[in-house]
Design an enzyme around this catalytic site. Sequence first.
Site, PDB file in Angstrom:
ATOM      1  N   SER A 533      -9.233 -87.312  21.774  1.00 38.92           N
ATOM      2  CA  SER A 533      -8.102 -86.323  22.505  1.00 38.92           C
ATOM      3  C   SER A 533      -8.919 -85.422  23.432  1.00 38.92           C
ATOM      4  O   SER A 533      -9.756 -86.044  24.291  1.00 38.92           O
ATOM      5  CB  SER A 533      -7.270 -85.921  21.410  1.00 38.92           C
ATOM      6  OG  SER A 533      -6.254 -85.276  21.978  1.00 38.92           O
ATOM      7  N   HIS A 651      -1.934 -92.159  19.243  1.00 39.51           N
ATOM      8  CA  HIS A 651      -2.563 -91.081  18.970  1.00 39.51           C
ATOM      9  C   HIS A 651      -2.199 -90.746  17.421  1.00 39.51           C
ATOM     10  O   HIS A 651      -2.884 -89.935  16.753  1.00 39.51           O
ATOM     11  CB  HIS A 651      -2.008 -89.818  19.744  1.00 39.51           C
ATOM     12  CG  HIS A 651      -2.944 -88.976  20.024  1.00 39.51           C
ATOM     13  ND1 HIS A 651      -3.876 -88.989  21.246  1.00 39.51           N
ATOM     14  CD2 HIS A 651      -3.382 -87.914  19.638  1.00 39.51           C
ATOM     15  CE1 HIS A 651      -4.567 -88.078  21.575  1.00 39.51           C
ATOM     16  NE2 HIS A 651      -4.401 -87.271  20.557  1.00 39.51           N
TER      17      HIS A 651
END
Length: 689
Positions: A533, A651
């Site tokens: 990320s 994610h």
Amino acid sequence: MTLELDPALLPPPARREEFVETLHGVEISDPYRWLEEQESPETREWVTAQNAFTLAQLRARPERPALETRLHELLSVDMVGIPTERGGWYYLSRQGADQQQPAIYRRRGLDGPDELLVDPATLSADMSVTASLLDISKDGGTLVYGVRRGGEDELQVRLMDAATGVDHSDILPRGRYFGVALLPGGDGLIYAQALEEGPRVRLHRFGSDPASDPILFGEGFGPDKIVGAEVTPDGRWLLITVYHGSAAKQTEIYVQNLADAGPIVPVVTGIEARFLGEIAGDRLILLTNLDAPRGRLLSVDLADPSRELWREIVAEDPEAILESHSAVGGRILVTWLRNVSSEVRAYSEQGELLGEVVLPGLGTASRPFGRWESDEAFFGFTSFATPRTIFRLEVSANRSTLWARSAVPVECERFVVEQRFAASRDGVQVPFFLVRDRSTKPDGSRPVLLTAYGGFNMSLTPSFSAVSALWAESGGLYVVANLRGGGEFGEAWHEAGMREKKQNVFDDLFAVTERLIADGWTRPERIAISGGSNGGLLVGAALTQRPELFGAVVCSVPLLDMLRYHKFLVAAYWIPEYGSADDAGDFPFLYAYSPYHRLREGDRYPATLFVTGDSDTRVAPLHARKMAAALQYATGSGRPVLLHYDTQAGHSGGQPRAKVIADQADIQTFLFWQLGFSASQNKPADQGA
């Protein structure tokens, strides 16, 4: 040992196109713009070919079987989440050693047998659907849970009669929720949802159509805001928090007395500071960095929340960060972060220090969970040498007892954990943790896995992982760096790594890397960096700015095109953190470090593995696709550049355990291969006897 790819086995090429646009007078080349179209036939064909190539390379490696076997041992253990008590029932998430996904259970009393309520094995044939606990009624009879497909952030909200195990007919549709709570009367829900037009808090009465749910709060807020909603366990208060973007430097707080059907009342508005609220009876306890960059606690009388009546109850500590607080058992339990390690202290409503909760050692304690009117709380603890452990705390007696521990088959007593510091480019001292086996000594060639994050006010604190254990017991070094941009030392530390100061974060990483070399542990070709990320942006910038400093890079679910990141999915939330290239003032510093735009044809870049998937609905996977194509074209090192792409991964995790193990085996195989490391020996593979 050959680390390069066979020239006959080059990855599938990506078409380059002459695409140039002008931004603030600068011509920007974007030859892989077409890879932004995720569902185009050309993109799908390229992704399929890339992933097949990657798996063929990694799964044929001789290192992989031993790595997968060891990871299976480390990860196939019984794991239990922190329980929530309602009506004498304890609700918890638990994943048995033989279960692919965590399931939701309840038990009567602390030691009663577990009753299975939600089994994710029944929700999908491929085990890609997960279930998460969202809320429980006060009497413990109704369960609210979320169902998530793949690793996407969105979920569907369902309800269950816990006694019968039968789902209600009411379902809130797939969406991005920031709080779902049962009404005290048991006839509906209040929920906060992120919509295209902006966040809204809505009321759902059971039996009605969710499409017609009235809006309680949020009209006028745009999609750059996040709104969270929660109801206190006693059902009396609704607490609404408005975040001005992710890791916002500004928040707003509103409350509503549900018991008296009162109006929604603003408590904090128009103040450029961060506030987080916790309701303790009839008072609101605010954690804020207002006039206190390291945090302090304020007490607000909900009968009259006027700002002039706010009262400080816990002052700022100049040597610690006030990280979180809980209103439990008539006390305020505060989690402090001191030199990147947790402390938990108990205070009275008036701020009197009542004692410190004893922790097993230096590590990370979670925020204690419990109810204001109950004397019981639960918290988790972990460190680099301690697998996740859950303790039950008797609040009034300040006595904690072990409640659950993961029995990971590892000799933690072998591990040595040291905290060291490196001087960054501007002289700032940057801390990092070094984890190793007692027998591992500096010899100038130790394989190193270095990970960091450096953003969004998030702190990287000591925690156990299968990967850290694998590296330490194999004779390598596992290193976690606490870079600027994080929250380890308060708001000033965060601000020093934001926006135009983002380069500080990269310089901090380089300083830690160079310190490891200077201390005689290793050399550049034996160093791997890994980040996900915002940490993916970090390692992407590192490999483009200092390619000679690293042997291998794992770049997961990353942001890499910093001129266009804000145009996709929920990335508008992150403009306060990074800035926006649409702003002429922000464009220069974003363009200066944007990894996708910093690649230079012919430079000798380290071996790189990009990891992403279609179900990432937070950071668009187009970043990894474009960067993989660009780096494969640009690199002159002959080292592999691979794209590990899962059509169901995202994610928010959500993969079945077997897939987690297989994917982690792929990643570790790549690193061990590229660093010349062996999992079967307590030494680098080419070091000899």
